[in-house]
Write a protein that holds these residues in place. Sequence first.
Motif, short mmCIF file in Angstrom:
data_model
loop_
_atom_site.label_atom_id
_atom_site.label_comp_id
_atom_site.label_asym_id
_atom_site.label_seq_id
_atom_site.Cartn_x
_atom_site.Cartn_y
_atom_site.Cartn_z
N VAL A 55 0.86 -1.17 0.00
CA VAL A 55 0.00 0.00 0.00
C VAL A 55 0.90 1.23 0.00
O VAL A 55 1.85 1.30 0.78
CB VAL A 55 -0.94 0.00 1.23
N CYS A 56 0.59 2.20 -0.89
CA CYS A 56 1.43 3.40 -1.02
C CYS A 56 0.59 4.66 -1.07
O CYS A 56 -0.53 4.66 -1.59
CB CYS A 56 2.24 3.34 -2.32
N LYS A 57 1.15 5.74 -0.56
CA LYS A 57 0.65 7.10 -0.82
C LYS A 57 1.85 7.84 -1.37
O LYS A 57 2.88 7.93 -0.73
CB LYS A 57 0.06 7.76 0.42
N GLN A 58 1.72 8.28 -2.61
CA GLN A 58 2.85 8.86 -3.35
C GLN A 58 4.03 7.89 -3.28
O GLN A 58 3.90 6.76 -3.70
CB GLN A 58 3.15 10.25 -2.84
N GLN A 59 5.17 8.30 -2.73
CA GLN A 59 6.36 7.44 -2.68
C GLN A 59 6.51 6.69 -1.36
O GLN A 59 7.46 5.92 -1.19
CB GLN A 59 7.62 8.26 -2.95
N ASP A 60 5.61 6.92 -0.41
CA ASP A 60 5.66 6.29 0.91
C ASP A 60 4.88 4.98 0.86
O ASP A 60 3.66 5.00 0.68
CB ASP A 60 5.06 7.25 1.94
N CYS A 61 5.57 3.85 1.01
CA CYS A 61 4.94 2.53 0.86
C CYS A 61 5.24 1.63 2.06
O CYS A 61 6.25 1.79 2.74
CB CYS A 61 5.46 1.82 -0.39
N THR A 62 4.35 0.68 2.27
CA THR A 62 4.55 -0.37 3.26
C THR A 62 3.91 -1.64 2.70
O THR A 62 2.99 -1.57 1.89
CB THR A 62 3.95 0.00 4.64
N LYS A 63 4.43 -2.80 3.10
CA LYS A 63 3.85 -4.04 2.60
C LYS A 63 3.94 -5.13 3.65
O LYS A 63 4.63 -5.01 4.65
CB LYS A 63 4.50 -4.48 1.30
N GLY A 64 3.22 -6.20 3.37
CA GLY A 64 3.22 -7.38 4.22
C GLY A 64 2.90 -8.59 3.37
O GLY A 64 2.48 -8.47 2.22
N SER A 65 3.11 -9.77 3.95
CA SER A 65 2.82 -11.01 3.22
C SER A 65 2.23 -12.04 4.17
O SER A 65 2.38 -11.94 5.39
CB SER A 65 4.08 -11.55 2.56
N LYS A 66 1.55 -13.01 3.56
CA LYS A 66 0.94 -14.09 4.34
C LYS A 66 0.98 -15.36 3.50
O LYS A 66 0.64 -15.34 2.32
CB LYS A 66 -0.50 -13.73 4.68
N PRO A 67 1.37 -16.49 4.12
CA PRO A 67 1.35 -17.76 3.40
C PRO A 67 -0.08 -18.11 2.98
O PRO A 67 -1.03 -17.90 3.73
CB PRO A 67 1.88 -18.77 4.41
N LEU A 68 -0.21 -18.65 1.77
CA LEU A 68 -1.53 -19.06 1.26
C LEU A 68 -1.92 -20.45 1.73
O LEU A 68 -3.10 -20.78 1.77
CB LEU A 68 -1.53 -18.98 -0.26
N THR A 69 -0.94 -21.26 2.11
CA THR A 69 -1.24 -22.59 2.63
C THR A 69 -2.06 -22.44 3.91
O THR A 69 -1.70 -21.67 4.79
CB THR A 69 0.06 -23.38 2.92
N GLY A 70 -3.19 -23.11 3.98
CA GLY A 70 -4.06 -23.02 5.14
C GLY A 70 -5.11 -21.93 5.03
O GLY A 70 -5.94 -21.78 5.93
N SER A 71 -5.10 -21.16 3.94
CA SER A 71 -6.14 -20.15 3.75
C SER A 71 -7.48 -20.84 3.50
O SER A 71 -7.53 -22.03 3.19
CB SER A 71 -5.79 -19.23 2.57
N VAL A 72 -8.56 -20.09 3.66
CA VAL A 72 -9.91 -20.64 3.48
C VAL A 72 -10.42 -20.26 2.10
O VAL A 72 -10.39 -19.09 1.72
CB VAL A 72 -10.86 -20.12 4.59
N ASP A 73 -10.90 -21.25 1.35
CA ASP A 73 -11.37 -21.05 -0.01
C ASP A 73 -12.56 -20.09 -0.04
O ASP A 73 -13.50 -20.22 0.76
CB ASP A 73 -11.78 -22.39 -0.62
N ASN A 74 -12.49 -19.11 -0.93
CA ASN A 74 -13.56 -18.12 -1.16
C ASN A 74 -13.85 -17.22 0.04
O ASN A 74 -14.95 -16.69 0.16
CB ASN A 74 -14.84 -18.82 -1.64
N GLU A 75 -12.88 -17.05 0.89
CA GLU A 75 -13.00 -16.16 2.05
C GLU A 75 -11.91 -15.10 1.97
O GLU A 75 -11.18 -15.02 1.00
CB GLU A 75 -12.88 -16.96 3.35
N TYR A 76 -11.79 -14.32 3.03
CA TYR A 76 -10.80 -13.25 3.09
C TYR A 76 -9.53 -13.76 3.76
O TYR A 76 -9.59 -14.51 4.72
CB TYR A 76 -11.34 -12.05 3.87
N ILE A 77 -8.40 -13.31 3.22
CA ILE A 77 -7.12 -13.55 3.87
C ILE A 77 -6.63 -12.18 4.34
O ILE A 77 -6.73 -11.19 3.60
CB ILE A 77 -6.12 -14.23 2.91
N GLU A 78 -6.16 -12.12 5.57
CA GLU A 78 -5.70 -10.84 6.12
C GLU A 78 -4.18 -10.78 6.09
O GLU A 78 -3.51 -11.69 6.56
CB GLU A 78 -6.18 -10.64 7.54
N VAL A 79 -3.68 -9.70 5.53
CA VAL A 79 -2.24 -9.45 5.45
C VAL A 79 -1.94 -8.23 6.31
O VAL A 79 -2.47 -7.15 6.07
CB VAL A 79 -1.80 -9.21 4.00
N THR A 80 -1.11 -8.42 7.33
CA THR A 80 -0.69 -7.32 8.19
C THR A 80 0.51 -6.62 7.56
O THR A 80 1.45 -7.28 7.10
CB THR A 80 -0.31 -7.85 9.59
#
Length: 138
Positions: A55-80
């Motif tokens: 996620v960015c505003k102009q040149q200021d960005c931050t990101k996160g990641s989450k493993p997909l293994t164990g995610s729930v099909d057709n639901e939301y995955i939350e990335v901090t």
Amino acid sequence: MELLPAGGAAEAFPLVAGSYASGRIVLKDATPIKGALVQIGNYNGTTDGELVVEVCKQQDCTKGSKPLTGSVDNEYIEVTLAAPLEVAAQEAITYRISKMGGSVPVALWLYPVAGELSAIRINDGEEVQSTPKIALRR
């Protein structure tokens, strides 16, 4: 936290390793963004690798990641996100949802463009008149 878009006909878009979808959101209120929730399909639990959200505003960005293994099909995955992103009222932010690694795609559920969301681009190509179902955690 508001899930956008609110509804409409959905279409699954397969995101393979190394590919991404990007878009823009204009936020109504000033807020720190701490994470994102994205509606995904995991092909009956077979998707692998990681989902990365930046996620960015102009040149200021931050990101996160989450493993997909164990995610729930057709639901939301939350990335901090690694660090909160401070955003002013009516400020536009951009986001990028990427799939890193793994051999099985992840499906992004795409909906008609609505509200504060823009049409997305896949791998910086032409606009697709759809948007993922996404929410920003404050």
